[in-house]
Design a protein around this motif. Structure first.
Motif, PDB file in Angstrom:
ATOM      1  N   THR A  24     -84.245  45.078   3.399  1.00 26.03           N
ATOM      2  CA  THR A  24     -85.102  45.317   4.603  1.00 26.03           C
ATOM      3  C   THR A  24     -84.277  46.018   5.983  1.00 26.03           C
ATOM      4  N   VAL A  25     -85.055  46.805   6.719  1.00 27.14           N
ATOM      5  CA  VAL A  25     -84.171  47.651   7.637  1.00 27.14           C
ATOM      6  C   VAL A  25     -83.763  46.709   8.832  1.00 27.14           C
ATOM      7  N   CYS A  26     -84.496  45.732   9.118  1.00 29.29           N
ATOM      8  CA  CYS A  26     -84.300  44.559  10.101  1.00 29.29           C
ATOM      9  C   CYS A  26     -84.464  43.175   9.483  1.00 29.29           C
ATOM     10  N   ALA A  27     -83.441  42.416   9.921  1.00 32.25           N
ATOM     11  CA  ALA A  27     -83.231  40.870   9.121  1.00 32.25           C
ATOM     12  C   ALA A  27     -83.409  40.133  10.593  1.00 32.25           C
ATOM     13  N   ILE A  28     -84.479  38.960  10.239  1.00 27.51           N
ATOM     14  CA  ILE A  28     -84.704  38.302  11.495  1.00 27.51           C
ATOM     15  C   ILE A  28     -84.403  36.924  11.133  1.00 27.51           C
ATOM     16  N   THR A  29     -83.838  35.937  11.922  1.00 29.25           N
ATOM     17  CA  THR A  29     -83.478  34.728  11.902  1.00 29.25           C
ATOM     18  C   THR A  29     -84.642  33.892  11.482  1.00 29.25           C
ATOM     19  N   ALA A  30     -84.644  32.728  10.709  1.00 29.93           N
ATOM     20  CA  ALA A  30     -85.937  31.947  10.185  1.00 29.93           C
ATOM     21  C   ALA A  30     -86.703  31.424  11.464  1.00 29.93           C
ATOM     22  N   ASP A  31     -85.894  31.064  12.707  1.00 30.29           N
ATOM     23  CA  ASP A  31     -86.811  30.751  13.978  1.00 30.29           C
ATOM     24  C   ASP A  31     -87.222  31.895  14.915  1.00 30.29           C
ATOM     25  N   GLY A  32     -86.954  33.029  14.407  1.00 30.22           N
ATOM     26  CA  GLY A  32     -87.641  34.282  15.025  1.00 30.22           C
ATOM     27  C   GLY A  32     -86.924  34.658  16.384  1.00 30.22           C
ATOM     28  N   ALA A 127     -80.950  32.098   6.283  1.00 33.91           N
ATOM     29  CA  ALA A 127     -81.235  30.835   5.602  1.00 33.91           C
ATOM     30  C   ALA A 127     -81.788  30.080   6.848  1.00 33.91           C
ATOM     31  N   PRO A 128     -82.629  29.130   6.411  1.00 30.89           N
ATOM     32  CA  PRO A 128     -83.113  28.023   7.527  1.00 30.89           C
ATOM     33  C   PRO A 128     -82.098  27.385   8.501  1.00 30.89           C
ATOM     34  N   GLY A 129     -81.949  27.242   9.553  1.00 35.01           N
ATOM     35  CA  GLY A 129     -81.200  26.556  10.442  1.00 35.01           C
ATOM     36  C   GLY A 129     -80.072  27.696  11.158  1.00 35.01           C
ATOM     37  N   GLY A 130     -79.992  28.804  10.367  1.00 36.21           N
ATOM     38  CA  GLY A 130     -79.199  29.970  10.854  1.00 36.21           C
ATOM     39  C   GLY A 130     -77.669  29.819  11.189  1.00 36.21           C
ATOM     40  N   ASP A 172     -87.204  25.321   1.141  1.00 37.85           N
ATOM     41  CA  ASP A 172     -87.114  23.892   2.165  1.00 37.85           C
ATOM     42  C   ASP A 172     -86.820  24.475   3.660  1.00 37.85           C
ATOM     43  N   ARG A 173     -86.528  23.422   4.473  1.00 40.12           N
ATOM     44  CA  ARG A 173     -86.292  23.915   5.778  1.00 40.12           C
ATOM     45  C   ARG A 173     -84.712  23.481   6.026  1.00 40.12           C
ATOM     46  N   THR A 174     -83.934  23.072   4.917  1.00 36.18           N
ATOM     47  CA  THR A 174     -82.773  22.554   5.165  1.00 36.18           C
ATOM     48  C   THR A 174     -81.651  23.706   4.620  1.00 36.18           C
ATOM     49  N   GLY A 175     -82.089  24.525   3.831  1.00 35.41           N
ATOM     50  CA  GLY A 175     -81.415  25.618   2.934  1.00 35.41           C
ATOM     51  C   GLY A 175     -80.268  25.115   1.754  1.00 35.41           C
ATOM     52  N   ARG A 176     -81.356  24.107   1.195  1.00 33.51           N
ATOM     53  CA  ARG A 176     -80.901  23.669   0.002  1.00 33.51           C
ATOM     54  C   ARG A 176     -81.224  24.315  -1.299  1.00 33.51           C
ATOM     55  N   LEU A 177     -82.748  24.587  -1.424  1.00 34.83           N
ATOM     56  CA  LEU A 177     -83.285  24.888  -2.512  1.00 34.83           C
ATOM     57  C   LEU A 177     -83.528  26.478  -2.372  1.00 34.83           C
ATOM     58  N   ASP A 219     -93.559  29.445   1.720  1.00 31.94           N
ATOM     59  CA  ASP A 219     -93.953  28.803   3.029  1.00 31.94           C
ATOM     60  C   ASP A 219     -93.595  27.298   2.888  1.00 31.94           C
ATOM     61  N   PRO A 220     -92.728  26.563   3.383  1.00 30.50           N
ATOM     62  CA  PRO A 220     -92.137  25.082   3.112  1.00 30.50           C
ATOM     63  C   PRO A 220     -93.258  24.209   3.518  1.00 30.50           C
ATOM     64  N   ASP A 221     -93.948  24.601   4.809  1.00 30.60           N
ATOM     65  CA  ASP A 221     -94.797  23.722   5.352  1.00 30.60           C
ATOM     66  C   ASP A 221     -96.053  23.406   4.674  1.00 30.60           C
ATOM     67  N   SER A 222     -96.671  24.627   3.975  1.00 30.43           N
ATOM     68  CA  SER A 222     -97.967  24.416   3.258  1.00 30.43           C
ATOM     69  C   SER A 222     -97.536  24.348   1.860  1.00 30.43           C
ATOM     70  N   GLY A 223     -96.637  24.911   1.493  1.00 32.91           N
ATOM     71  CA  GLY A 223     -96.339  25.072  -0.290  1.00 32.91           C
ATOM     72  C   GLY A 223     -96.910  26.552  -0.805  1.00 32.91           C
ATOM     73  N   LEU A 224     -97.535  27.190   0.271  1.00 32.64           N
ATOM     74  CA  LEU A 224     -98.009  28.293  -0.427  1.00 32.64           C
ATOM     75  C   LEU A 224     -96.906  29.204  -0.817  1.00 32.64           C
ATOM     76  N   LEU A 225     -97.127  29.819  -2.150  1.00 31.54           N
ATOM     77  CA  LEU A 225     -96.184  30.917  -3.038  1.00 31.54           C
ATOM     78  C   LEU A 225     -96.833  32.186  -3.091  1.00 31.54           C
ATOM     79  N   LEU A 226     -96.050  33.247  -2.861  1.00 28.15           N
ATOM     80  CA  LEU A 226     -96.771  34.412  -3.202  1.00 28.15           C
ATOM     81  C   LEU A 226     -95.865  34.930  -4.436  1.00 28.15           C
ATOM     82  N   ILE A 227     -96.562  35.355  -5.249  1.00 31.68           N
ATOM     83  CA  ILE A 227     -96.011  35.646  -6.478  1.00 31.68           C
ATOM     84  C   ILE A 227     -96.380  37.094  -7.060  1.00 31.68           C
ATOM     85  N   SER A 228     -95.494  37.326  -7.966  1.00 41.69           N
ATOM     86  CA  SER A 228     -95.705  38.908  -8.697  1.00 41.69           C
ATOM     87  C   SER A 228     -95.824  38.620 -10.349  1.00 41.69           C
TER      88      SER A 228
END
Length: 443
Positions: A24-32, A127-130, A172-177, A219-228
């Motif tokens: 990615t040409v630009c990396a963004i923290t998880a909280d934006g 990672a979540p938390g940053g 997840d939101r803790t950076g464990r998985l 997305d950890p909140d909804s559980g939505l997965l985008l796959i290929s």
């Protein structure tokens, strides 16, 4: 991603990952709050930090004593410092950069030796938390997960995963998985590395025994997965979606099928707890006329094509919980900007086109600048009010397949899009909820 066929050398230009895939040409923290990229001035590359959570975005250059070399990566941390990864032959050096008066301060963190020939190292997504940052060292037979920032004593080896791994998605939101796409014995499957259990590895995504399955976003909140996966059509990578912890198998909507144009999801709307079908997804579309953006929700059967802002840092962006897509861009006039886009979810007049494609423009492409781009602004009367799937006799490739048949599921209330043309019957995919770690993040 569907664009993972790109295979640049490990010493390619800045923004390329060390495992041979495009970065990615630009990396963004998880909280934006922060972003980081390598900017260019006078033919020289230097790190640049963007602050995004204030009234107006602004950038701070962080040049070192000399220009950065090809293969350098940067990543923002939650405290505003920028992690930099510099490969030097078989050594990989890590430091934290920060503004220091008129210059740049640098805190060395240590280095990682990769003596085995062919080993490549790259940073994982923020990672979540940053407060921590991780990297993958991909060798000929195994992949090592390293903690490179946020540890007590410099870089720390956390796990060794058999096989060659790519990707990298936090579940997840803790950076464990951490989910990784592992190539082993000629097949690619997604596994989960539990960093809280000493790097324990468990399978996550295995649609069929002979398919190559990759996790692109989660997305950890909804559980939505985008796959290929090439499970629906062997030899053809297809974009699909599933829900972590669900009893339903993966689906592969026909509207996400674009064999002649790489389509790569890069952002999922957070905060949609228990309603994954309402999560907005942003995708990058690569066409002969340039890149543009497509918007989609699992509860719909069409893409909504919108033009990207001039100077968009392609592939970078994030959704806010209330549905605003924020896209960083840089031009000569605005060297640090963020465009905000509210998704037009009302059905436009061309909703009945097969496959959910936008109406073609004057040149017949359906790309931004034609009729499809204008109609993406949301003119029209119909509105999809729930998940849409084909009923009996009208099953499409996006319908879940069970025991060789595609049963109907509940219809959308009110105006539903036309059923997709019947697709080939495929083997029943393994429900994502059967993954051993699925229960840990079920909503």
């Amino acid at each position: 991603m569907t664009a993972l066929a790109i295979e640049p050398p490990s010493t390619g230009g800045p923004g390329e990952d060390g495992d041979g895939t495009a970065g990615t040409v630009c990396a963004i923290t998880a909280d934006g709050a922060y972003a980081a990229r390598l900017a260019r001035a006078g033919g020289c590359w230097f790190p640049e930090r963007w602050t995004l959570d204030g009234p107006e975005p602004y950038s701070v250059p962080l040049p070192g004593n000399q220009p950065e070399e090809p293969g350098t990566q940067v990543q923002p941390m939650a405290d505003g410092r920028v992690l930099i990864h510099r490969p030097v032959e078989r050594r990989h050096c890590f430091s934290l950069l920060y503004p220091a008066g008129p210059g740049t301060g640098e805190l060395p963190l240590g280095s990682v030796e990769c003596p085995e020939p062919g080993t490549r190292m790259r940073l994982l997504p923020p990672a979540p938390g940053g407060s921590r940052a991780y990297a993958l060292a991909v060798g000929p037979r195994s992949t090592a997960v390293w903690l490179v920032a946020g540890g007590a004593f410099g870089p720390e080896h956390l796990a060794e995963v058999p096989g060659r791994c790519s990707g990298g998605v936090w579940l997840d939101r803790t950076g464990r998985l951490l989910a990784l796409d592992r190539e082993l014995e000629g097949r690619t499957k997604t596994v989960v590395v539990d960093l809280g259990r000493g790097g324990e590895v468990s399978p996550l995504l295995q649609i069929t025994a002979d398919s190559d399955d990759r996790l692109l976003l989660a997305d950890p909140d909804s559980g939505l997965l985008l796959i290929s996966s090439d499970a629906p059509h062997p030899g053809e990578e297809r974009l699909g979606w599933g829900i972590l912890g669900s009893t339903l198998p993966a689906r592969f909507p026909e509207c996400l099928r674009a064999p002649d144009r790489p389509v790569t999801p890069f952002a999922i709307q957070p905060g949609q707890v228990l309603t994954p079908e309402n999560c907005a997804v942003a995708l990058r579309v690569d066409g002969p006329a340039g890149d543009w953006i497509a918007l989609w929700r699992p509860g719909e059967r069409r893409l909504r094509h919108v033009p990207a802002p001039a100077g968009w840092l392609a592939g970078a962006g994030l959704w806010t919980p209330d549905g605003v897509l924020r896209l960083p861009y840089a031009t000569d006039e605005v060297p640090c900007g963020v465009a905000e886009l509210v998704a037009p979810w009302r059905e436009p007049a061309d909703a009945g086109l097969p496959g959910g494609a936008a109406a073609p423009g004057p040149g017949g492409t359906g790309e931004p600048g034609g009729v499809g781009a204008g109609e993406a602004e949301g003119t029209g009367a119909g509105e999809t009010r729930g998940p849409v799937a084909g009923g009996p006799g009208g099953a499409g490739p996006e319908d879940p397949v069970r025991d060789g048949t595609a049963p109907g599921v509940r219809e959308a209330a009110a105006e539903a899009a036309e059923p997709e043309p019947p697709g080939p019957v495929v083997a029943r995919p393994v429900p994502l909820q059967q993954a051993p770690l699925g229960r840990l993040v079920t909503k």
